[in-house]
Design an enzyme around this catalytic site. Sequence first.
Site, PDB file in Angstrom:
ATOM      1  N   THR A   1      26.648   9.996   3.336  1.00 22.89           N
ATOM      2  CA  THR A   1      27.486  10.242   4.514  1.00 22.89           C
ATOM      3  C   THR A   1      28.871   9.640   4.302  1.00 22.89           C
ATOM      4  O   THR A   1      29.888  10.307   4.506  1.00 22.89           O
ATOM      5  CB  THR A   1      26.810   9.664   5.776  1.00 22.89           C
ATOM      6  OG1 THR A   1      25.463  10.106   5.797  1.00 22.89           O
ATOM      7  CG2 THR A   1      27.509  10.127   7.033  1.00 22.89           C
TER       8      THR A   1
ATOM      9  N   LYS B   1      32.218 -12.010  11.826  1.00 22.50           N
ATOM     10  CA  LYS B   1      32.752 -13.168  12.584  1.00 22.50           C
ATOM     11  C   LYS B   1      32.498 -12.997  14.075  1.00 22.50           C
ATOM     12  O   LYS B   1      32.961 -13.782  14.875  1.00 22.50           O
ATOM     13  CB  LYS B   1      34.258 -13.285  12.345  1.00 22.50           C
ATOM     14  CG  LYS B   1      34.670 -13.421  10.909  1.00 22.50           C
ATOM     15  CD  LYS B   1      36.199 -13.407  10.827  1.00 22.50           C
ATOM     16  CE  LYS B   1      36.669 -12.935   9.475  1.00 22.50           C
ATOM     17  NZ  LYS B   1      38.064 -12.460   9.526  1.00 22.50           N
TER      18      LYS B   1
HETATM   19  N1   CP Z   1      21.526  11.610   4.518  1.00 21.46           N
HETATM   20  C1   CP Z   1      22.118  10.428   4.685  1.00 21.46           C
HETATM   21  O1   CP Z   1      22.510  10.049   5.807  1.00 21.46           O
HETATM   22  O2   CP Z   1      22.271   9.696   3.538  1.00 21.46           O
HETATM   23  P1   CP Z   1      22.991   8.287   3.443  1.00 21.46           P
HETATM   24  O3   CP Z   1      22.154   7.310   4.221  1.00 21.46           O
HETATM   25  O4   CP Z   1      23.062   7.978   1.973  1.00 21.46           O
HETATM   26  O5   CP Z   1      24.346   8.419   4.077  1.00 21.46           O
END
Ligand code: CP
Length: 306
Positions: free
Chosen positions: A52, A80
């Site tokens: 993503t 923090k």
């Molecule tokens: N499909 C998907 O959300 O993969 P990531 O968690 O690698 O972003």
Amino acid sequence: MRHLMSPLDFSVEELDRLLNLASDIKSNPAKYAHACEGKKLATLFYEPSTRTRLSFEAAMLNLGGSVLGFSSADSSSAAKGESVSDTIRVISCYADICAMRHPKEGAPLVASMHSSIPVINAGDGGHQHPTQTLTDLLTIRAEKGRLGNFTIGLCGDLKFGRTVHSLIKALIRYPDIRFVLISPEELRLPDYIREDVLRKNNQSFREEVRLEDALPELDLLYMTRVQRERFFNEEDYVRMKDFYILDKAKLTLADPDMLILHPLPRVNEIATEVDDDPRAVYFKQAQYGVYVRMALILTLLEVEVC
Ligand code: CP
């Protein structure tokens, strides 16, 4: 200004336009290469991600824009104690659009309420993952040739799998879709999706525990991993993690045209020997994710390319 929190934020007509735009981007990438020159995308990831975050970054770079951001809460001032609402106020001074992933359900929604730039939910806890859904819709439309009139098996961790929750909400708006929900008893689809989304909309669905019992009737199989990070204890995860393993032997039960999707990452639920099967489209799916995120960035920034 628009945000994207859920796939339902777009009407079916708007989704059609977005998917058409993504298809045009796939066919004519050069046409879009400078569309976002001078624009910046911030990726605020409080949880791990490969696809993503990097597909959002690739999307903005493909459009001629720039990217900035952080890839873990530990490397941001969240460590923090800074709140999401303060962070987004600041990021609004630095970027034109932002994609946020957060372990807490609703955190991107809170951000959108304090933001002066479009906020995209890039996954919030076990809740929703709308840009994965856009990716899935584009993949199904491109590879199956239609969005509607099919039987889809959703298999694995249907309790915590946010990609499944978002995909169901999006698919019920298309005609003649039959859902087969394949999961162990402990990882069944939560009531707020099964009852409030499927049952309330008179959607055809049934539940199965054995993948073998569902495979012969499926047009699409959407595999998911067991979401280790959402389990309360490791023991339960270890007991569940290998409940489903799709391998070549099981695939002999499936239709020769059945497509296999997976949002990835995969752990053990699809044997690597399946990767070369022409029905396996999960790596293509990751590529479609770039086109659809390019289309989404253009849409939310209201950039038109003639
Ligand atoms: N499909 C998907 O959300 O993969 P990531 O968690 O690698 O972003």
